[in-house]
Write a protein that holds these residues in place. Structure first.
Motif, PDB file in Angstrom:
ATOM      1  N   ILE A 136       2.438  -1.339  -4.541  1.00 55.80           N
ATOM      2  CA  ILE A 136       1.347  -1.987  -3.826  1.00 55.80           C
ATOM      3  C   ILE A 136       0.524  -0.900  -3.138  1.00 55.80           C
ATOM      4  CG2 ILE A 136       0.700  -3.613  -2.007  1.00 55.80           C
ATOM      5  CD1 ILE A 136       3.441  -4.960  -2.420  1.00 55.80           C
ATOM      6  N   TYR A 137      -0.788  -0.930  -3.370  1.00 57.19           N
ATOM      7  CA  TYR A 137      -1.702   0.013  -2.717  1.00 57.19           C
ATOM      8  C   TYR A 137      -2.618  -0.807  -1.823  1.00 57.19           C
ATOM      9  CZ  TYR A 137      -0.042   3.115  -6.399  1.00 57.19           C
ATOM     10  OH  TYR A 137       0.745   3.846  -7.252  1.00 57.19           O
ATOM     11  N   ALA A 138      -2.443  -0.662  -0.508  1.00 54.27           N
ATOM     12  CA  ALA A 138      -3.152  -1.507   0.456  1.00 54.27           C
ATOM     13  C   ALA A 138      -4.201  -0.697   1.213  1.00 54.27           C
ATOM     14  CB  ALA A 138      -2.157  -2.124   1.437  1.00 54.27           C
ATOM     15  N   VAL A 139      -5.474  -0.997   0.958  1.00 57.35           N
ATOM     16  CA  VAL A 139      -6.573  -0.336   1.665  1.00 57.35           C
ATOM     17  C   VAL A 139      -6.910  -1.165   2.897  1.00 57.35           C
ATOM     18  CG1 VAL A 139      -8.953   0.468   1.532  1.00 57.35           C
ATOM     19  CG2 VAL A 139      -7.469   0.598  -0.492  1.00 57.35           C
ATOM     20  N   ARG A 140      -6.708  -0.579   4.089  1.00 57.82           N
ATOM     21  CA  ARG A 140      -6.942  -1.276   5.347  1.00 57.82           C
ATOM     22  C   ARG A 140      -8.026  -0.603   6.197  1.00 57.82           C
ATOM     23  NH1 ARG A 140      -3.068  -1.599   9.061  1.00 57.82           N
ATOM     24  NH2 ARG A 140      -3.829  -3.640   9.718  1.00 57.82           N
ATOM     25  N   LEU A 162       6.355   3.141   2.146  1.00 58.67           N
ATOM     26  CA  LEU A 162       7.457   2.195   2.316  1.00 58.67           C
ATOM     27  C   LEU A 162       8.104   1.922   0.964  1.00 58.67           C
ATOM     28  CD1 LEU A 162       6.044  -0.493   4.770  1.00 58.67           C
ATOM     29  CD2 LEU A 162       7.192   1.661   5.273  1.00 58.67           C
ATOM     30  N   ARG A 163       9.427   1.910   0.933  1.00 55.66           N
ATOM     31  CA  ARG A 163      10.135   1.701  -0.325  1.00 55.66           C
ATOM     32  C   ARG A 163      11.232   0.662  -0.143  1.00 55.66           C
ATOM     33  NH1 ARG A 163       8.451   5.689  -3.733  1.00 55.66           N
ATOM     34  NH2 ARG A 163       7.624   7.605  -2.766  1.00 55.66           N
ATOM     35  N   GLY A 164      11.404  -0.145  -1.191  1.00 53.73           N
ATOM     36  CA  GLY A 164      12.491  -1.106  -1.212  1.00 53.73           C
ATOM     37  C   GLY A 164      12.025  -2.546  -1.091  1.00 53.73           C
ATOM     38  N   GLY A 165      12.543  -3.418  -1.966  1.00 53.10           N
ATOM     39  CA  GLY A 165      12.145  -4.806  -1.963  1.00 53.10           C
ATOM     40  C   GLY A 165      12.456  -5.516  -0.658  1.00 53.10           C
ATOM     41  N   GLU A 166      13.612  -5.239  -0.087  1.00 56.36           N
ATOM     42  CA  GLU A 166      14.013  -5.887   1.166  1.00 56.36           C
ATOM     43  C   GLU A 166      13.068  -5.503   2.299  1.00 56.36           C
ATOM     44  OE1 GLU A 166      16.520  -8.294   3.524  1.00 56.36           O
ATOM     45  OE2 GLU A 166      16.870  -7.835   1.401  1.00 56.36           O
ATOM     46  N   ARG A 167      12.769  -4.242   2.417  1.00 57.56           N
ATOM     47  CA  ARG A 167      11.918  -3.755   3.513  1.00 57.56           C
ATOM     48  C   ARG A 167      10.502  -4.319   3.411  1.00 57.56           C
ATOM     49  NH1 ARG A 167      10.820   2.664   4.902  1.00 57.56           N
ATOM     50  NH2 ARG A 167      10.091   2.359   7.049  1.00 57.56           N
ATOM     51  N   ILE A 168       9.946  -4.328   2.204  1.00 59.22           N
ATOM     52  CA  ILE A 168       8.575  -4.793   2.045  1.00 59.22           C
ATOM     53  C   ILE A 168       8.501  -6.317   2.157  1.00 59.22           C
ATOM     54  CG2 ILE A 168       6.638  -4.903   0.414  1.00 59.22           C
ATOM     55  CD1 ILE A 168       7.449  -2.053  -0.465  1.00 59.22           C
ATOM     56  N   ALA A 201      -4.063  -3.604  -4.281  1.00 58.52           N
ATOM     57  CA  ALA A 201      -3.863  -3.519  -5.720  1.00 58.52           C
ATOM     58  C   ALA A 201      -2.367  -3.582  -5.991  1.00 58.52           C
ATOM     59  CB  ALA A 201      -4.449  -2.218  -6.254  1.00 58.52           C
ATOM     60  N   LEU A 202      -1.953  -4.469  -6.889  1.00 63.28           N
ATOM     61  CA  LEU A 202      -0.532  -4.665  -7.175  1.00 63.28           C
ATOM     62  C   LEU A 202      -0.233  -4.248  -8.614  1.00 63.28           C
ATOM     63  CD1 LEU A 202      -1.068  -6.441  -4.648  1.00 63.28           C
ATOM     64  CD2 LEU A 202       0.641  -8.031  -5.498  1.00 63.28           C
ATOM     65  N   ALA A 204       7.260   0.309  -4.103  1.00 62.58           N
ATOM     66  CA  ALA A 204       6.696   1.211  -3.098  1.00 62.58           C
ATOM     67  C   ALA A 204       5.367   0.654  -2.600  1.00 62.58           C
ATOM     68  CB  ALA A 204       6.485   2.599  -3.690  1.00 62.58           C
ATOM     69  N   LEU A 205       5.117   0.824  -1.296  1.00 65.76           N
ATOM     70  CA  LEU A 205       3.851   0.392  -0.702  1.00 65.76           C
ATOM     71  C   LEU A 205       3.179   1.580  -0.035  1.00 65.76           C
ATOM     72  CD1 LEU A 205       3.124  -2.827   1.317  1.00 65.76           C
ATOM     73  CD2 LEU A 205       2.281  -0.621   2.123  1.00 65.76           C
ATOM     74  N   VAL A 206       1.922   1.843  -0.455  1.00 67.63           N
ATOM     75  CA  VAL A 206       1.109   2.903   0.133  1.00 67.63           C
ATOM     76  C   VAL A 206      -0.013   2.245   0.917  1.00 67.63           C
ATOM     77  CG1 VAL A 206      -0.327   4.928  -0.294  1.00 67.63           C
ATOM     78  CG2 VAL A 206       1.605   4.421  -1.824  1.00 67.63           C
TER      79      VAL A 206
END
Length: 301
Positions: free
Chosen positions: A285-289, A227-233, A274-275, A211-213
């Motif tokens: 994955i937590y992505a601060v943008r 976002l969820r899923g290895g293929e999508r990310i 952060a992974l 999952a990616l936040v």
């Protein structure tokens, strides 16, 4: 309650005493608020209150008094911030504490207690008093008598607060006991794959249910869903590599004390990520943008 680091203090050594306690006080405030600037403001406010205390020498413990003041100030600040965060655009992630090696002050400060973005992401869903009770009990190992005195509640009520908060954390936070060296190796492998744009290599390092936040704060484009899923990310990172080419650069970093990465576009810091890994693949994955949250990172580095 843990033994205080300083039992009594006087006017002559109060600055030195406070300086020794400052990393702990900052750690408490940051875990409560998730924002560096807010945490520093709380610590400064505590310093002023302590310095103005009529009889500091009569206090039994500088640490106990300051820890209590900082926590109460943080509870009040978090209550006020709740309304702002409810109106926040997209997902709210903490302002990251970033270091480039394990020996830096950011990492050494309060190393004993957990500071991860994954934990703070879950704690953000707790009420302020639940958050304080959980941190005092589960992270700082205070007894229920201390927590009751802090919150002005019975010990039974505090036990219930901690129980509810612990259930929420256990339910929502990824929990894996991964050696730091293994964690770092997986992150470095992912960085190498992302740099080269090797799609299969990236996908092999991502769990199927990863999952990616993302947190853009309404300042930069970001996803309105997790976002969820290895293929999508994988496709997301691969597409960025293809579109930006040499404009994009990845750098290993410690994000809140754990292996993560910094991503630069045209030399400007674009995100701190952060992974979380299970020891074999990346599971979150937590992505601060949000540029406001990255400003302090860029300045420090």
């Amino acid at each position: 309650m843990p033994e205080p680091t300083d039992a009594r203090f006087s006017t002559a050594d109060d600055t030195q005493t406070f300086a020794a306690l400052r990393p702990r006080l900052f750690g408490i405030a940051y875990r409560m608020l998730g924002m560096r600037a807010d945490a520093e403001d709380i610590v400064q406010d505590a310093w002023l209150r302590w310095h103005q205390h009529a009889d500091r020498g009569a206090l039994q413990s500088a640490e106990a008094w300051l820890v209590t003041v900082v926590t109460r100030l943080a509870i009040d600040r978090l209550r006020a911030a709740k309304t702002e965060r409810e109106a926040y655009i997209g997902f709210w992630l903490p302002e990251p504490l970033v270091a480039l090696d394990e020996r830096s002050p950011e990492v050494l400060a309060e190393q004993a207690g957990e500071l991860s973005v994954a934990l703070l992401w879950v704690l953000e869903r707790l009420a302020p008093e639940e958050r304080a009770a959980y941190l005092w009990r589960e992270v700082f190992d205070h007894d229920y008598g201390d927590i009751a005195a802090l919150l002005g509640k019975s010990e039974a009520a505090c036990r219930q607060l901690v129980h509810r908060a612990s259930e929420r954390v256990q339910q929502d936070k990824p929990r894996f006991d991964v050696p730091p060296a293994a964690h770092r190796r997986i992150v470095e492998q992912f960085i190498a794959a992302a740099r080269s744009g090797e799609r299969d290599a990236m996908k092999a390092l991502l769990a199927d249910d990863v999952a990616l936040v993302g947190d853009g704060g309404g300042k930069v484009p970001s996803f309105g869903e997790i976002l969820r899923g290895g293929e999508r990310i994988t496709n997301l990172y691969w597409a960025l590599s293809k579109r930006l080419g040499t404009q994009i650069h990845y750098r290993f970093a410690l994000v809140n004390g754990e292996p993560g990465l910094l991503r630069y576009v045209d030399g400007q810091l674009e995100s701190a990520q952060a992974l979380v890994t299970d020891g074999e693949r990346i599971v979150a994955i937590y992505a601060v943008r949000n540029p406001d949250k990255l400003a302090g990172v860029a300045a420090a580095l």
